[in-house]
Every structure is written in C-alpha cells, then in structure tokens.
Design a protein around this motif. Sequence first.
Motif, PDB file in Angstrom:
ATOM      1  N   THR A 281       0.734  -1.377  -0.016  1.00 18.38           N
ATOM      2  CA  THR A 281       0.763   0.160  -0.315  1.00 18.38           C
ATOM      3  C   THR A 281       1.196   1.551  -0.481  1.00 18.38           C
ATOM      4  N   LYS A 282       2.156   0.519   0.408  1.00 18.03           N
ATOM      5  CA  LYS A 282       3.139   2.315   0.327  1.00 18.03           C
ATOM      6  C   LYS A 282       3.711   2.736  -0.715  1.00 18.03           C
ATOM      7  N   LEU A 283       2.990   1.703  -1.957  1.00 18.44           N
ATOM      8  CA  LEU A 283       3.950   1.782  -3.034  1.00 18.44           C
ATOM      9  C   LEU A 283       3.439   3.160  -4.096  1.00 18.44           C
ATOM     10  N   PRO A 284       4.308   3.653  -5.087  1.00 18.58           N
ATOM     11  CA  PRO A 284       3.163   4.326  -6.215  1.00 18.58           C
ATOM     12  C   PRO A 284       2.277   3.669  -6.226  1.00 18.58           C
ATOM     13  N   GLU A 285       0.712   4.599  -6.925  1.00 18.89           N
ATOM     14  CA  GLU A 285      -0.414   3.772  -7.209  1.00 18.89           C
ATOM     15  C   GLU A 285       0.113   3.092  -8.583  1.00 18.89           C
ATOM     16  N   GLU A 286       0.226   3.484  -9.314  1.00 17.87           N
ATOM     17  CA  GLU A 286       0.892   2.707 -10.592  1.00 17.87           C
ATOM     18  C   GLU A 286       1.510   1.987 -10.691  1.00 17.87           C
ATOM     19  N   GLN A 287       3.528   2.164  -9.963  1.00 10.30           N
ATOM     20  CA  GLN A 287       3.426   0.753  -9.595  1.00 10.30           C
ATOM     21  C   GLN A 287       2.452  -0.645  -8.672  1.00 10.30           C
ATOM     22  N   ARG A 288       2.199  -0.237  -8.030  1.00 12.19           N
ATOM     23  CA  ARG A 288       1.228  -1.604  -7.289  1.00 12.19           C
ATOM     24  C   ARG A 288       0.344  -1.997  -7.535  1.00 12.19           C
ATOM     25  N   LEU A 289      -0.311  -1.042  -8.504  1.00 14.97           N
ATOM     26  CA  LEU A 289      -1.541  -1.047  -9.923  1.00 14.97           C
ATOM     27  C   LEU A 289      -0.812  -2.618 -11.167  1.00 14.97           C
ATOM     28  N   ALA A 290       0.762  -1.946 -11.276  1.00 16.01           N
ATOM     29  CA  ALA A 290       1.046  -2.909 -12.137  1.00 16.01           C
ATOM     30  C   ALA A 290       1.685  -4.502 -11.321  1.00 16.01           C
ATOM     31  N   ILE A 291       1.788  -3.887 -10.321  1.00 22.41           N
ATOM     32  CA  ILE A 291       2.322  -5.336  -9.827  1.00 22.41           C
ATOM     33  C   ILE A 291       1.590  -5.831  -8.855  1.00 22.41           C
ATOM     34  N   VAL A 292      -0.079  -5.485  -8.766  1.00 21.88           N
ATOM     35  CA  VAL A 292      -1.318  -6.944  -8.197  1.00 21.88           C
ATOM     36  C   VAL A 292      -2.022  -6.629  -9.730  1.00 21.88           C
ATOM     37  N   LEU A 293      -1.761  -6.566 -10.923  1.00 14.91           N
ATOM     38  CA  LEU A 293      -2.531  -7.076 -12.141  1.00 14.91           C
ATOM     39  C   LEU A 293      -1.319  -7.966 -12.598  1.00 14.91           C
ATOM     40  N   MET A 294      -0.283  -7.890 -12.766  1.00 12.54           N
ATOM     41  CA  MET A 294       1.301  -9.027 -12.844  1.00 12.54           C
ATOM     42  C   MET A 294       0.803 -10.106 -12.639  1.00 12.54           C
ATOM     43  N   ASP A 295       1.889  -9.705 -10.892  1.00 13.60           N
ATOM     44  CA  ASP A 295       1.795 -10.647 -10.002  1.00 13.60           C
ATOM     45  C   ASP A 295       1.476 -11.464  -9.255  1.00 13.60           C
ATOM     46  N   LEU A 296      -0.264 -10.426  -8.917  1.00  7.50           N
ATOM     47  CA  LEU A 296      -1.219 -10.966  -7.868  1.00  7.50           C
ATOM     48  C   LEU A 296      -1.780 -11.953  -9.109  1.00  7.50           C
ATOM     49  N   ALA A 297      -2.964 -11.171 -10.151  1.00 11.30           N
ATOM     50  CA  ALA A 297      -3.351 -11.721 -10.491  1.00 11.30           C
ATOM     51  C   ALA A 297      -2.736 -12.575 -11.876  1.00 11.30           C
ATOM     52  N   GLY A 298      -1.741 -12.566 -12.262  1.00  6.46           N
ATOM     53  CA  GLY A 298      -1.863 -13.177 -12.992  1.00  6.46           C
ATOM     54  C   GLY A 298      -1.548 -13.223 -14.900  1.00  6.46           C
ATOM     55  N   ASN A 299      -1.707 -11.551 -14.758  1.00  8.09           N
ATOM     56  CA  ASN A 299      -2.094 -11.227 -16.691  1.00  8.09           C
ATOM     57  C   ASN A 299      -0.290 -11.294 -16.651  1.00  8.09           C
ATOM     58  N   THR A 300      -0.678 -10.912 -18.299  1.00  8.91           N
ATOM     59  CA  THR A 300       1.161 -10.411 -18.879  1.00  8.91           C
ATOM     60  C   THR A 300       1.167  -8.975 -18.808  1.00  8.91           C
ATOM     61  N   ALA A 301       2.180  -9.004 -18.903  1.00 14.99           N
ATOM     62  CA  ALA A 301       2.601  -7.588 -19.446  1.00 14.99           C
ATOM     63  C   ALA A 301       1.881  -6.703 -20.464  1.00 14.99           C
ATOM     64  N   SER A 302       1.895  -7.620 -21.387  1.00 14.20           N
ATOM     65  CA  SER A 302       0.825  -6.773 -22.821  1.00 14.20           C
ATOM     66  C   SER A 302      -0.786  -6.626 -22.070  1.00 14.20           C
ATOM     67  N   GLU A 303      -1.067  -7.622 -22.243  1.00 15.73           N
ATOM     68  CA  GLU A 303      -2.609  -8.026 -20.956  1.00 15.73           C
ATOM     69  C   GLU A 303      -3.158  -6.631 -20.551  1.00 15.73           C
ATOM     70  N   VAL A 304      -1.694  -6.217 -19.542  1.00 16.15           N
ATOM     71  CA  VAL A 304      -1.978  -4.979 -18.260  1.00 16.15           C
ATOM     72  C   VAL A 304      -1.530  -3.563 -19.496  1.00 16.15           C
ATOM     73  N   ALA A 305      -1.137  -3.826 -20.092  1.00 17.06           N
ATOM     74  CA  ALA A 305      -1.395  -3.006 -20.913  1.00 17.06           C
ATOM     75  C   ALA A 305      -1.919  -2.218 -21.387  1.00 17.06           C
ATOM     76  N   ALA A 306      -2.675  -3.294 -21.829  1.00 11.00           N
ATOM     77  CA  ALA A 306      -3.628  -2.831 -22.501  1.00 11.00           C
ATOM     78  C   ALA A 306      -5.076  -2.454 -21.331  1.00 11.00           C
ATOM     79  N   MET A 307      -5.364  -2.996 -20.473  1.00  8.02           N
ATOM     80  CA  MET A 307      -5.951  -2.755 -19.579  1.00  8.02           C
ATOM     81  C   MET A 307      -5.599  -1.172 -19.100  1.00  8.02           C
ATOM     82  N   VAL A 308      -4.916  -0.870 -18.401  1.00  6.83           N
ATOM     83  CA  VAL A 308      -4.412   0.528 -17.881  1.00  6.83           C
ATOM     84  C   VAL A 308      -3.979   1.763 -18.880  1.00  6.83           C
ATOM     85  N   GLY A 309      -3.888   1.068 -20.313  1.00  2.00           N
ATOM     86  CA  GLY A 309      -3.831   1.852 -21.502  1.00  2.00           C
ATOM     87  C   GLY A 309      -2.263   2.793 -21.437  1.00  2.00           C
ATOM     88  N   ALA A 310      -1.229   1.788 -20.899  1.00  2.00           N
ATOM     89  CA  ALA A 310      -0.029   1.907 -21.346  1.00  2.00           C
ATOM     90  C   ALA A 310       1.077   1.509 -22.096  1.00  2.00           C
TER      91      ALA A 310
END
Lengths: 252, 180
Positions: free
Chosen positions: B121-150
């Motif tokens: 919870t102490k991480l910057p929002e964008e970093q935390r979101l990338a970790i949650v969506l990739m490392d915890l939810a198991g999505n690929t970087a490409s899938e997360v890129a589409a989700m967050v528009g980056a």
Amino acid sequence: MTCPEERILAFLDGELTGTQARDFDAHLLTCESCWKAVQEDRAGRLALDLLRGAAPVGLADRVAMAVQLAGSTSEGPVVDPGIREHRPVATPSASSGAKRSGHAPTRSRRPALILAAAAAVAVVVAGGWWGARGSGPLEPPQVAAVLAAAQSMGRDHAPGRGPEIVAHDQLIAVWYYRVEGQSVLVATSEQQFPMPAHPMRLPGSTASDWMATKGRLGIYCANAPVGHESMLVVAAMPVAELPHVAADLHLL
Amino acid sequence: MKLSDSERAFLEATLPHLDAVHAAARRLCPDRSRAEDLVQETYLRAFVGFSDYRGGSARAWLTTICLNVARGEWRRQSRRVTEAPLDIDEVWPHGSGAGAADVARTAQANIDREAVSRALTKLPEEQRLAIVLMDLAGNTASEVAAMVGAPRGTVLARAHRGRRKLAQLLGAQGVDCDMP
C-alpha cells in the motif's frame, strides 16, 4: 555507472537471447547497480508470493448463486418455493410469542413475495449495490449486537434459545437453529431492526425489509409494523438463501 | 435450482480464474468483505456481458472488469484506497489447523504476509497497480498494458520499480524476503 533499465527488464522478462543472457550474467558479476536491481526484483517477487492464494471458501458458491439468480431473474422471475431443501435438523418448538413466552418465533408473512424478492436481489446486485450507500449508520448497535452473537455461535451451535440482548434500549430475543448442517441465528424484537449503511433492498417486498453481508455472514431482516415481531436471520450462507431458510423454518 | 446452459457455460469459463480475480480484488479494496463484494459484482457484470465475450484470456477479461468496477467505486468515494487495515482473518486464517509445533512458523509467515500487504500500500499507485495485475492476478505485461492504457515497456518498468521498492521497504523492516 548506471546501466539502461531496459536491459535489466529484458533480462528479467526472459527476452534476451542465449548469448545476450550469458553476456548479461557476466555483466552482473562486475556491475553492482544491475546486481542490486536484479536481486531486489527477485526479492520483491518472492515477497509477493505470500499474497497469492486461494479465494476464500464459499466465494465460488456465492458467485455461482448470484449468477444463477441473475440468470433466472433476467428470464423472468421463476421462483419455486419447493426447490429448496432446507430441513432443520432440530429446531426449537414453534409457536407464537417468542420473546416473552420462551417459544420459538413464528410469523405470518407472504413467503412467495419474499422469495420472489430474494430472486430479484440479483438484479439489485447487478445494478451495483456494491458500494451502495444507505442513510443509516454503518452498523446500528442493535444489528452489531446480533452479529456479535452470530459470530460467536460457530458451525455447531446447539439449537435452542439464546440470550436476550438489550441494545440501544431495544429488547432482542435470540434463537439458534440448525439448517443443512449450518447454524442459523434468528433474532426477534417487537421493535424494527434499523437498516445499516450498505443494505441490499428487496424489490417487491416491504420498504423496511433489507439484506446485508458482513464477512461470511449473510443477514436478512424482515421488519414488521411496530408492536409486531420483526426478525433478523443470520447465517454463514449466501444472503439470497436466507429468505428461503426463514420460510422453511416457518418464520415467514 | 438447475443451472441453465448459459449459466453453466459462463461459470465453467470463469470460475477457474476466481483465485486470480480475488487476488486482485483483495488489493484493490480496503477490507476482505468488500473484496468479496467486488468479486461478486465482477462476475455479475461479466455474466451480463458474456454473450459479447469473444474469447482470449478470460482471466484478463475478468481482471479488466474488476479493475473498472473498483475504479468506479474509487470515483464514487472520491478517494483512493491508501492503506489496507489489519485483517484478522488474514493474519489468523480460519481452519488453518496448525499444530503446536507449527504455530511459530505459521505466525511468522502470517506476520510477514501482513508486512508485505502493508508495504504494497505504500507504493506509488501506478507501480502497485502493475504489480497487482501482473504478479498477483497473473496477467501478462501486454494484457496489463491494454487494461491501464500504457505501453508494455512502461508496465514492465512500473512493476520492476515497485518490486524493488517493496523489497527495500521490507528489508528496512527486517522481513526476510528470501523465505520460500
């Protein structure tokens, strides 16, 4: 020396070719900043392993039930009171006058209406009750007191009469039931139970009836006019099942 | 109540990803109860839109819905979740059944889990979101890129920097990140 982060990311992501990866491995032996970046990334991944795990027991059932109710409602409310098979293993004797006479509560409501409302809960849910706001306090003291009793009853609480609770000057009688191996708490009062801040309303039911969840507990409230007996049903079950449980216990 | 064909098809396609959706929801919500509500809402919205689902990763599809519902809730609340409160059920899970000999080990693991949860919870929002969506939810970087528009590279960098920061925070607290 600061190396390009892109190269570290490519190495960690397995994007480097065999030769490139071997070269980077050799580079790590001499580059303190890249070594530190790789080690910290791996340590972070290991730490995050602690947060992965299975969803709570019962969540799949809850989701499936909600989907099922949404499906049946979207095709037109088809509610068959006979489909439920809740059978009390043992219940307190059922007759009227629960609070003062020491007998289990009975009610005379319209089960079909309430059960139809339970099916319609899914529509309310799909409409976004998650995060819905009511006007009441987050958890009224009367509801909090009943929830505290329910949270302490465990799965195997013996059926029978529980304690009388006085909360916010409201006298509440507590009864324990067993339904399909689950403990069910029924609280009755001659005053209505106030609505918490996050209620699920029951379309087709009276405006004062509501449902809510707290952790694993589902809460169903059937409020009667003042002077008549109002009721809270609390159990570690999907909340949409509780009106069926109440009907099978002949409380509706 | 018997499942209809559409309900069965939906649940068979999506329930295998319940753990991943819950892992994401648990870090997008302030407490366990609301995380479970978010999961249910995610599945209900997915069910409504299932006829429009055109294949691909069901996990990424569900995670995207989960993220959108959570963002809607954040907007309604006009605030971001900044800290997860201590969740007693998480520290002492029900039915862990640990024997006396395992108590110390279990306790240490649970304390470490709570420390990781708080550090996240102490991480910057964008970093935390990338970790949650990739490392915890198991999505690929490409899938997360589409989700967050980056761009994908940006997502990878955010996750990498977030993991490093997480390790540094935990190291400062004396939490051993090398434990299996």
